[in-house]
Every structure is written in structure tokens, then in C-alpha cells.
Design a protein around this motif. Structure first.
Motif, PDB file in Angstrom:
ATOM      1  N   GLY A 118     -37.411 -46.188 -26.050  1.00  0.00           N
ATOM      2  CA  GLY A 118     -38.228 -47.285 -25.567  1.00  0.00           C
ATOM      3  C   GLY A 118     -37.623 -48.632 -25.898  1.00  0.00           C
ATOM      4  N   GLY A 119     -36.415 -48.617 -26.400  1.00  0.00           N
ATOM      5  CA  GLY A 119     -35.766 -49.858 -26.773  1.00  0.00           C
ATOM      6  C   GLY A 119     -34.303 -49.838 -26.410  1.00  0.00           C
ATOM      7  N   PHE A 120     -33.503 -50.518 -27.217  1.00  0.00           N
ATOM      8  CA  PHE A 120     -32.061 -50.593 -27.065  1.00  0.00           C
ATOM      9  C   PHE A 120     -31.632 -51.418 -25.857  1.00  0.00           C
ATOM     10  N   TYR A 121     -32.545 -52.067 -25.181  1.00  0.00           N
ATOM     11  CA  TYR A 121     -32.139 -52.880 -24.045  1.00  0.00           C
ATOM     12  C   TYR A 121     -32.058 -54.350 -24.459  1.00  0.00           C
ATOM     13  N   GLY A 122     -30.903 -54.726 -24.975  1.00  0.00           N
ATOM     14  CA  GLY A 122     -30.672 -56.102 -25.339  1.00  0.00           C
ATOM     15  C   GLY A 122     -31.340 -56.542 -26.621  1.00  0.00           C
ATOM     16  N   GLU A 123     -31.739 -55.604 -27.483  1.00  0.00           N
ATOM     17  CA  GLU A 123     -32.404 -55.994 -28.715  1.00  0.00           C
ATOM     18  C   GLU A 123     -31.607 -55.532 -29.926  1.00  0.00           C
ATOM     19  N   ALA A 124     -32.274 -55.484 -31.091  1.00  0.00           N
ATOM     20  CA  ALA A 124     -31.638 -55.079 -32.352  1.00  0.00           C
ATOM     21  C   ALA A 124     -30.392 -55.914 -32.616  1.00  0.00           C
ATOM     22  N   GLY A 125     -30.547 -57.238 -32.480  1.00  0.00           N
ATOM     23  CA  GLY A 125     -29.430 -58.117 -32.786  1.00  0.00           C
ATOM     24  C   GLY A 125     -28.316 -58.070 -31.770  1.00  0.00           C
ATOM     25  N   GLY A 126     -28.571 -57.534 -30.589  1.00  0.00           N
ATOM     26  CA  GLY A 126     -27.551 -57.522 -29.551  1.00  0.00           C
ATOM     27  C   GLY A 126     -27.181 -56.149 -29.046  1.00  0.00           C
ATOM     28  N   ASN A 127     -27.930 -55.110 -29.443  1.00  0.00           N
ATOM     29  CA  ASN A 127     -27.615 -53.785 -28.904  1.00  0.00           C
ATOM     30  C   ASN A 127     -27.678 -53.803 -27.385  1.00  0.00           C
ATOM     31  N   PHE A 128     -26.755 -53.085 -26.777  1.00  0.00           N
ATOM     32  CA  PHE A 128     -26.765 -52.946 -25.337  1.00  0.00           C
ATOM     33  C   PHE A 128     -27.729 -51.827 -24.962  1.00  0.00           C
ATOM     34  N   GLY A 129     -27.843 -51.544 -23.670  1.00  0.00           N
ATOM     35  CA  GLY A 129     -28.812 -50.550 -23.240  1.00  0.00           C
ATOM     36  C   GLY A 129     -28.280 -49.136 -23.227  1.00  0.00           C
ATOM     37  N   TRP A 130     -29.115 -48.201 -23.619  1.00  0.00           N
ATOM     38  CA  TRP A 130     -28.779 -46.798 -23.391  1.00  0.00           C
ATOM     39  C   TRP A 130     -30.049 -45.982 -23.336  1.00  0.00           C
ATOM     40  N   ASP A 131     -29.905 -44.732 -22.951  1.00  0.00           N
ATOM     41  CA  ASP A 131     -31.044 -43.825 -22.885  1.00  0.00           C
ATOM     42  C   ASP A 131     -30.564 -42.432 -23.268  1.00  0.00           C
ATOM     43  N   ARG A 132     -31.352 -41.423 -22.964  1.00  0.00           N
ATOM     44  CA  ARG A 132     -31.026 -40.062 -23.394  1.00  0.00           C
ATOM     45  C   ARG A 132     -29.773 -39.499 -22.719  1.00  0.00           C
ATOM     46  N   ASN A 133     -29.281 -40.159 -21.688  1.00  0.00           N
ATOM     47  CA  ASN A 133     -28.108 -39.649 -20.986  1.00  0.00           C
ATOM     48  C   ASN A 133     -26.789 -40.226 -21.508  1.00  0.00           C
ATOM     49  N   LEU A 134     -26.860 -41.048 -22.564  1.00  0.00           N
ATOM     50  CA  LEU A 134     -25.631 -41.606 -23.126  1.00  0.00           C
ATOM     51  C   LEU A 134     -24.728 -40.500 -23.662  1.00  0.00           C
ATOM     52  N   HIS A 135     -23.465 -40.550 -23.261  1.00  0.00           N
ATOM     53  CA  HIS A 135     -22.414 -39.685 -23.806  1.00  0.00           C
ATOM     54  C   HIS A 135     -21.361 -40.612 -24.404  1.00  0.00           C
ATOM     55  N   LEU A 136     -21.153 -40.478 -25.697  1.00  0.00           N
ATOM     56  CA  LEU A 136     -20.266 -41.380 -26.423  1.00  0.00           C
ATOM     57  C   LEU A 136     -19.105 -40.607 -27.028  1.00  0.00           C
ATOM     58  N   VAL A 137     -17.889 -41.134 -26.860  1.00  0.00           N
ATOM     59  CA  VAL A 137     -16.698 -40.581 -27.502  1.00  0.00           C
ATOM     60  C   VAL A 137     -16.095 -41.680 -28.376  1.00  0.00           C
ATOM     61  N   GLU A 138     -15.846 -41.359 -29.651  1.00  0.00           N
ATOM     62  CA  GLU A 138     -15.265 -42.316 -30.589  1.00  0.00           C
ATOM     63  C   GLU A 138     -13.970 -41.756 -31.158  1.00  0.00           C
ATOM     64  N   ARG A 139     -13.081 -42.661 -31.542  1.00  0.00           N
ATOM     65  CA  ARG A 139     -11.820 -42.269 -32.172  1.00  0.00           C
ATOM     66  C   ARG A 139     -11.560 -43.148 -33.397  1.00  0.00           C
ATOM     67  N   PHE A 140     -11.305 -42.498 -34.526  1.00  0.00           N
ATOM     68  CA  PHE A 140     -11.000 -43.173 -35.782  1.00  0.00           C
ATOM     69  C   PHE A 140      -9.533 -42.917 -36.119  1.00  0.00           C
TER      70      PHE A 140
END
Length: 327
Positions: free
Chosen positions: A236-258
Motif C-alpha cells: 500500500g506504499g512505496f510510491y514516492g515515499e519513505a524518503g524517496g523510495n520509488f514504486g514497486w508492488d508484488r511483481n517486483l523482481h530484483l537482481v543484485e550483485r556485490f
């Protein structure tokens, strides 16, 4: 006791002590079989913006001279305002700069933005449905009828530093990484979140199970940790809030590399694919610097009088007719 027996006992005792010393010498929480160098505390504070400013539309990298000039400009903007300037503010104000940690350097790669793709360094537009959800969310935060209408950061539920992906803020952009035999743990200082990235080959959680930071599984590709995260919740959030978080929903697929660039620099890259939130996938990267620490507890809810006081203030304004009654 014979001299031979004493020598054998001494040898056994020495070997046992050596076995115990190795983990302590390696550092608390360190897995001796893990990839070395990642354990420790890292800081992502930087003057490099998330999105590329318009004047650098086609410029992906600074020259060293340009980076130094940009660092100077940001330092000037982040100086404490004069008493005269502060007196003209009509809002409630915010923290003094002594409490901030804006960062003083660009990312080590000299990129002009954290967003690397699309090529213009800008986050793609939200889909019409996501944009409408953002509008409703922002309207509710301007005049919250209840605690659930306030920002996720005000509810101590989520913040962009923890993500994922993990993005810097103007303070508390610190992380502690620990490794075990089958997990890579990232503890974000704010809001005291710890991500457990499983490395034991397990599949993702069933689709019905949804988490604030998703479900993360990883594997090593050479010296790079590749992390795949799904199972985000519909917050119900994550759309431009939390200090600048961008939008996402349950369909977000994220890949990270360290990846370690050197002993004191961690390269963090991420790829976002969320077709119901964004009109196209996008990517980003930043560098983190090793920090001596320590990380202190961020006890978000302790003494969090602001949330109840904000709601009292809105209700008082409604009684005076200063703002329309809550929905």
C-alpha cells in the motif's frame, strides 16, 4: 607423568587453542569458508544523485575535475542555513546538518547518477495504474485519517536504505555484512532491518508468502555474489515515499550483485523488473566505502511520539477548519 606424555598434552592443547583462535582472529561472525573481504561495516553516503540531473543528460561519467567541482557544489548546498534564512521557513523544519551524513564524494566509479539504465540516468515512468496509486498515496499522507495513511518510514516499517535495492540517504546509510556457511547477512542501520540471503540452493518461498524486503536467494559467480529477490508484498506504499523510495508492488523482481573493487570499496549493482509498476526495466549501481563503525541501534519506535502527535495535529486543524475533514 613422563616427559613424552607432557609434550603430547602440550601439543594437543596448542592445536586446540589454535583452532579456537582462528575464528576470533578472522572477526566475529566470519565464516572461514566464505569469500573474504565482504565482512564488516560499509557506508553508501555519496553526493552522486539517484537520477542524473538534466544538464548531464548524455554524460554517464564525470572527469575527476568535474567530480571535484560537483562535490564542492553539493557541500555548499548542504551547509547550515543562516538564522535569517531559517526564520523565513514556514514549515516545522528538519534536522540540523550536524545530524546529517550527506556524503562528500561521488561514487568511486565517477558515475553522474546511480541509475545507469536507461541511458539518460532517469527512473522510467510509472505505469498509469501505479501512477494513480502514487497519487492516492501522496494525497493520504498530506492529510492522514489514521496511522496507516502516514508514510512507511513514519510507521517504522520500511526505508530506502534497507530496500532492497539499498539506496543511500542523508544519514544512517550504514550496513554490516556477515557471512555464515550458507547465508550472506546484510544488516541495515535504518530501520534496523537484517536481510538473510540464503546460499544453500533453496528455491524461493511459495508465491502466497510475501515479505517487506522480499525473499532473497543467492549464489557466487566467481568473486561476485548474485542475489535474486522476489515475493515482495503489496504494502500500500512505496510510491514516492519513505524518503524517496520509488514504486514497486508484488511483481517486483530484483537482481543484485556485490563485488569488491578493492579491500575498502564494494561495488553494488541492481536490476529492477516490475512491469506493473514501471514502463520498462531499469538498472543502477553505487559504491560503498568500508567504515570503522560501529553501527548503533536504530530503535525507530522507541519514543516515536511524532506519529501520534501528527495525527493529533491534523485533527486539531480539522476542528479549526484549517483543513478539510479526514476521509
Amino acid at each position: 607423568m613422563t616427559s613424552v606424555t607432557r609434550r603430547l598434552l602440550f601439543l594437543f592443547g596448542f592445536l586446540a587453542a589454535l583452532h579456537l583462535v582462528r575464528p576470533f582472529a578472522a572477526g566475529r561472525g566470519t565464516n572461514l569458508d566464505a569469500h573474504p573481504g565482504f565482512d564488516g561495516i560499509w557506508n553508501s553516503a555519496t553526493v552522486t544523485p539517484l537520477e542524473r540531473p538534466p544538464q548531464w543528460k548524455d554524460k554517464a561519467f564525470f572527469t575527476p575535475e568535474e567530480a571535484a567541482e560537483w562535490e564542492r557544489q553539493v557541500a555548499d548546498r548542504n551547509e547550515e542555513p543562516s538564522p535569517e534564512a531559517a526564520s523565513k521557513s514556514t514549515g516545522t523544519g528538519t534536522y540540523n546538518t550536524v545530524y546529517r551524513e550527506f556524503g562528500t564524494r561521488t561514487v568511486k566509479t565517477l558515475r553522474t547518477s546511480i541509475v545507469t539504465d536507461p541511458p539518460d540516468g532517469r527512473i522510467p515512468a510509472l505505469t498509469p495504474a501505479a501512477a494513480d496509486a502514487k497519487r492516492r498515496r501522496v494525497d493520504a499522507m498530506r492529510d492522514p485519517a489514521n496511522a496507516e495513511d502516514t508514510g512507511l518510514q513514519d510507521q517504522c516499517l520500511a526505508f530506502l536504505t534497507a530496500g532492497p535495492p539499498m539506496l543511500p540517504y542523508s544519514y544512517n546509510s550504514n550496513y554490516q555484512i556477515m557471512q555464515t556457511k550458507d547465508a550472506f547477512v546484510v544488516h541495515a542501520e535504518m530501520i534496523h532491518d537484517a536481510r538473510i540471503i540464503h546460499l544453500d540452493g533453496r528455491p524461493h518461498l511459495p508465491p502466497a508468502l510475501r515479505l517487506w524486503m522480499g525473499d532473497s536467494v543467492g549464489h557466487w559467480a566467481g568473486d561476485t555474489l548474485v542475489v535474486d529477490t522476489t515475493n515482495f508484498n503489496d504494502s500500500g506504499g512505496f510510491y514516492g515515499e519513505a524518503g524517496g523510495n520509488f514504486g514497486w508492488d508484488r511483481n517486483l523482481h530484483l537482481v543484485e550483485r556485490f563485488t569488491l573493487l578493492d579491500a575498502d570499496t564494494l561495488l553494488y549493482r541492481f536490476e529492477i523488473d516490475d512491469p506493473t509498476a514501471f514502463t520498462q526495466p531499469w538498472k543502477g549501481e553505487l559504491t560503498m566505502a568500508r567504515s570503522a563503525g560501529p553501527i548503533y541501534e536504530f530503535a525507530c519506535h522507541e519514543g516515536n511520539y511524532a506519529l501520534s502527535n501528527m495525527l493529533r495535529g491534523y485533527r486539531a486543524s480539522e476542528r479549526r477548519g484549517a483543513i478539510p475533514a479526514a476521509r
